[in-house]
Design a protein around this motif. Structure first.
Motif, mmCIF file in Angstrom:
data_model
loop_
_atom_site.group_PDB
_atom_site.id
_atom_site.type_symbol
_atom_site.label_atom_id
_atom_site.label_comp_id
_atom_site.label_asym_id
_atom_site.label_seq_id
_atom_site.Cartn_x
_atom_site.Cartn_y
_atom_site.Cartn_z
ATOM 1 N N ALA A 43 0.012 10.785 -13.153
ATOM 2 C CA ALA A 43 -1.413 11.451 -13.076
ATOM 3 C C ALA A 43 -1.737 12.226 -14.334
ATOM 4 N N PRO A 44 -2.897 12.707 -14.377
ATOM 5 C CA PRO A 44 -3.086 13.449 -15.704
ATOM 6 C C PRO A 44 -2.267 14.509 -15.956
ATOM 7 N N GLY A 45 -1.400 14.732 -16.773
ATOM 8 C CA GLY A 45 -0.741 15.705 -17.118
ATOM 9 C C GLY A 45 0.433 15.990 -16.200
ATOM 10 N N LYS A 46 0.962 15.010 -15.652
ATOM 11 C CA LYS A 46 1.976 15.206 -14.845
ATOM 12 C C LYS A 46 2.869 13.931 -14.792
ATOM 13 N N GLU A 47 4.079 14.087 -14.231
ATOM 14 C CA GLU A 47 4.950 12.935 -13.999
ATOM 15 C C GLU A 47 4.284 11.837 -13.168
ATOM 16 N N ARG A 48 5.117 10.874 -12.946
ATOM 17 C CA ARG A 48 4.638 9.919 -12.138
ATOM 18 C C ARG A 48 4.394 10.385 -10.668
ATOM 19 N N THR A 49 3.102 10.012 -10.036
ATOM 20 C CA THR A 49 3.114 10.197 -8.778
ATOM 21 C C THR A 49 3.071 9.145 -7.838
ATOM 22 N N MET A 50 3.608 9.083 -6.662
ATOM 23 C CA MET A 50 3.439 8.055 -5.584
ATOM 24 C C MET A 50 1.981 7.497 -5.246
ATOM 25 N N VAL A 51 1.813 6.512 -5.274
ATOM 26 C CA VAL A 51 0.597 5.629 -4.919
ATOM 27 C C VAL A 51 0.439 5.241 -3.517
ATOM 28 N N ALA A 52 1.522 4.562 -3.247
ATOM 29 C CA ALA A 52 1.893 3.696 -2.028
ATOM 30 C C ALA A 52 3.269 3.652 -1.738
ATOM 31 N N LYS A 88 -6.519 5.993 -0.525
ATOM 32 C CA LYS A 88 -6.728 5.567 0.779
ATOM 33 C C LYS A 88 -8.122 4.838 0.838
ATOM 34 N N GLY A 89 -7.714 3.575 1.512
ATOM 35 C CA GLY A 89 -9.102 2.622 2.120
ATOM 36 C C GLY A 89 -9.346 1.973 0.891
ATOM 37 N N ARG A 90 -8.869 2.182 -0.220
ATOM 38 C CA ARG A 90 -9.046 0.911 -1.375
ATOM 39 C C ARG A 90 -7.916 0.126 -1.783
ATOM 40 N N PHE A 91 -6.718 0.803 -1.735
ATOM 41 C CA PHE A 91 -5.499 -0.028 -2.014
ATOM 42 C C PHE A 91 -4.610 -0.210 -0.731
ATOM 43 N N THR A 92 -3.894 -1.281 -0.936
ATOM 44 C CA THR A 92 -3.073 -1.844 0.484
ATOM 45 C C THR A 92 -1.882 -2.229 -0.203
ATOM 46 N N VAL A 103 6.805 -6.985 -3.316
ATOM 47 C CA VAL A 103 6.209 -6.014 -2.855
ATOM 48 C C VAL A 103 4.915 -6.140 -3.612
ATOM 49 N N TYR A 104 3.556 -5.914 -3.119
ATOM 50 C CA TYR A 104 2.497 -5.999 -3.812
ATOM 51 C C TYR A 104 1.529 -4.787 -3.522
ATOM 52 N N LEU A 105 0.682 -4.704 -4.535
ATOM 53 C CA LEU A 105 -0.398 -3.672 -4.418
ATOM 54 C C LEU A 105 -1.700 -4.192 -4.701
ATOM 55 N N GLN A 106 -2.532 -4.445 -3.680
ATOM 56 C CA GLN A 106 -4.051 -4.812 -3.716
ATOM 57 C C GLN A 106 -4.744 -3.901 -3.912
ATOM 58 N N MET A 107 -5.568 -3.836 -5.023
ATOM 59 C CA MET A 107 -6.378 -2.595 -5.382
ATOM 60 C C MET A 107 -7.752 -3.147 -5.476
ATOM 61 N N GLY A 124 6.247 -2.522 8.402
ATOM 62 C CA GLY A 124 5.503 -1.923 9.498
ATOM 63 C C GLY A 124 4.948 -0.648 9.147
ATOM 64 N N SER A 125 5.296 0.033 8.324
ATOM 65 C CA SER A 125 4.958 1.377 8.026
ATOM 66 C C SER A 125 4.395 1.680 6.687
ATOM 67 N N THR A 126 3.359 2.127 6.357
ATOM 68 C CA THR A 126 2.890 2.370 4.868
ATOM 69 C C THR A 126 2.300 3.587 4.597
ATOM 70 N N ASN A 127 2.116 4.339 3.503
ATOM 71 C CA ASN A 127 1.547 5.427 3.201
ATOM 72 C C ASN A 127 0.800 5.583 1.825
ATOM 73 N N TYR A 128 -0.259 6.171 1.639
ATOM 74 C CA TYR A 128 -0.888 6.108 0.401
ATOM 75 C C TYR A 128 -1.255 7.625 -0.092
ATOM 76 N N ALA A 129 -1.524 7.737 -1.432
ATOM 77 C CA ALA A 129 -2.022 9.096 -1.821
ATOM 78 C C ALA A 129 -3.391 8.924 -1.566
ATOM 79 N N ASP A 130 -3.942 10.069 -1.126
ATOM 80 C CA ASP A 130 -5.202 10.313 -0.689
ATOM 81 C C ASP A 130 -6.380 9.712 -1.946
ATOM 82 N N SER A 131 -6.095 9.700 -2.772
ATOM 83 C CA SER A 131 -6.867 8.914 -3.929
ATOM 84 C C SER A 131 -6.934 7.554 -3.793
#
Length: 119
Positions: free
Chosen positions: A39-48, A64-68, A78-82, A55-62
């Motif tokens: 993230a800008p000016g930060k260490e790595r932040t979790m995306v997903a 959500k609804g766009r990445f799977t 492991v995949y990340l569909q963006m 069976g369980s997933t979670n996403y950063a608010d930024s």
């Protein structure tokens, strides 16, 4: 432990990419997997996040609804569909494995894959 990401590249705003991360050297199907980006000016932040079964997933608010996030344990991948990418998604994306022993843990990272969103 080895994590190898692929699938990054240059894409126009509104476009899509699918990242992949192949794990080896550990029992892939028993571990939670995560994708991170700086993230800008930060260490790595979790995306997903995805649990070991998928069976369980979670996403950063930024994102959500766009990445799977998904996984194929038979392929140790492991995949990340963006989708609907925007310039703010430009970053190096890293696959992460965290091994926990009691109160301590080790983080393992891949080499990262560059995603650039630009017209």
């Amino acid at each position: 432990v080895q994590l190898v990401e692929s699938g990054g590249g240059l894409v126009q705003p509104g476009g899509s990419l699918r990242l992949s991360c192949v794990g080896s050297g550990f029992t892939f199907s028993t571990y939670v997997m995560r994708w991170y980006r700086p993230a800008p000016g930060k260490e790595r932040t979790m995306v997903a996040f995805i649990n070991n079964s998928g069976g369980s997933t979670n996403y950063a608010d930024s994102v959500k609804g766009r990445f799977t996030i998904s996984r194929d344990n038979a392929k140790n991948t492991v995949y990340l569909q963006m989708n609907s990418l925007n310039p703010e998604d430009t970053a190096v994306y890293y696959c992460n494995l965290r091994r926990i022993w009691g109160t301590t843990y080790n983080d393992y990272w891949g080499q990262g894959t560059q995603v650039t969103v630009s017209s």
